[in-house]
Design an enzyme around this catalytic site. Structure first.
Site, PDB file in Angstrom:
ATOM      1  N   HIS A  60       0.843  -1.138   0.088  1.00 14.50           N
ATOM      2  CA  HIS A  60      -0.035  -0.040  -0.033  1.00 14.50           C
ATOM      3  C   HIS A  60       0.793   1.295  -0.002  1.00 14.50           C
ATOM      4  O   HIS A  60       0.731   2.138  -0.758  1.00 14.50           O
ATOM      5  CB  HIS A  60      -0.982  -0.131   1.128  1.00 14.50           C
ATOM      6  N   GLU A  61       1.785   1.469   0.955  1.00 12.97           N
ATOM      7  CA  GLU A  61       2.685   2.435   0.964  1.00 12.97           C
ATOM      8  C   GLU A  61       3.703   2.426  -0.132  1.00 12.97           C
ATOM      9  O   GLU A  61       3.981   3.902  -0.556  1.00 12.97           O
ATOM     10  CB  GLU A  61       3.532   2.572   2.248  1.00 12.97           C
ATOM     11  N   HIS A  64       1.876   4.228  -3.027  1.00  9.80           N
ATOM     12  CA  HIS A  64       1.948   5.874  -2.809  1.00  9.80           C
ATOM     13  C   HIS A  64       3.301   6.295  -3.263  1.00  9.80           C
ATOM     14  O   HIS A  64       3.142   7.257  -4.045  1.00  9.80           O
ATOM     15  CB  HIS A  64       1.881   6.083  -1.459  1.00  9.80           C
TER      16      HIS A  64
END
Length: 274
Positions: A60-61, A64
């Site tokens: 997820h990170e 980003h």
């Protein structure tokens, strides 16, 4: 020209961290144990779900950061965000520790804090929105990968099984791995839905923020640090929690996954209470 402006991520800064490999190996090993029926069923499911949840947080990170890199923030490599190392995040407690605690305490896939993106380096509102959307999209993709094999019945014959009570008073034998995957899929769907809420501090607000007026953004900014906790408090209310998980299970059932499977996975995950 500053170092940050000239520097672009090297192969070293893109190299996958040993921490992530350990998480992936833990997920794979515990998944094999759950599939084969080796060792303690409950502890195996717990280890598999926690490791899988941690892996999804890292991805997820990373999403980003990777989207921000292509959007114009070339400093993400130097910060270690491209290594999938959770200890390199701007706030490891918010991004990694608390989400795991929320899963253990309430079975809620509550999102954590995001990596620090230097937004002034990125031009264009659409790019800013895509950076915020990248994380929840990873959770949705992860959910699809987990739920499709379960819904298709590909894992129904897994050798690792457990006996469960039926409504008519008997028992039946159920494969454990589909239950574990279903529960982990529920966490991914819940994380995506929560993260897409237009609440300050969450990715949903980050998606719409570039399109808001400067006056509105300044008015909302002081509330950003409290958005995540506010969502957690609201979810702790029984009726809101029921509505939310009804929506989550409706989405999961669209993949052909039974709610009973996910509930069994959640029950096995909390092996200490069985």
């Amino acid at each position: 020209m500053s170092f940050a402006t000239a520097h672009r991520p090297s192969s070293e800064e893109r190299r996958i961290s040993p921490v992530f490999w350990v998480l992936l190996a833990t997920m794979g090993t515990s998944g094999w144990a759950v599939w084969s029926g080796y060792g303690s069923t409950g502890f195996g499911v717990f280890l598999f779900v926690v490791a899988g949840w941690m892996v999804s947080l890292c991805l997820h990170e990373y999403a980003h950061a990777r989207t921000a890199l292509h959007g114009g923030d070339i400093t993400v490599g130097a910060k270690g965000y491209l290594t999938l190392n959770p200890f390199k995040y701007a706030n490891s407690l918010m991004s990694f520790v608390l989400p795991v605690v929320f899963v253990v305490l309430g079975g809620i896939g509550l999102p954590g804090g995001a990596v620090f993106i230097e937004r002034h380096r990125i031009h264009g509102r659409l790019k800013h929105s895509l950076i915020s959307a990248a994380g929840p999209l990873v959770n949705l993709a992860f959910a699809v990968v987990l739920l499709v094999p379960v819904g298709a019945g590909w894992l129904d014959a897994a050798p690792g099984t457990v006996s469960v009570d039926t409504l008519v008073g008997g028992t039946e034998t159920v494969s454990v791995l589909p239950a574990a995957l279903s529960f982990l899929g529920v966490l991914q769907v819940s994380a995506a839905l929560l993260n897409l809420l237009p609440v300050p501090g969450l990715d949903g607000y980050g998606i719409i923020e570039p399109w808001l007026s400067l006056k509105t953004r300044r008015a909302v900014e002081p509330f950003a640090p409290y958005g995540l906790m506010a969502v957690f408090i609201v979810l702790w209310q029984s009726q809101v929690n029921v509505w939310f998980f009804e929506l989550v299970h409706d989405i999961v059932s669209a993949f052909g996954v039974s709610g009973d499977n996910a509930n069994l996975g959640a029950s096995l995950f909390r092996f200490w209470s069985n």
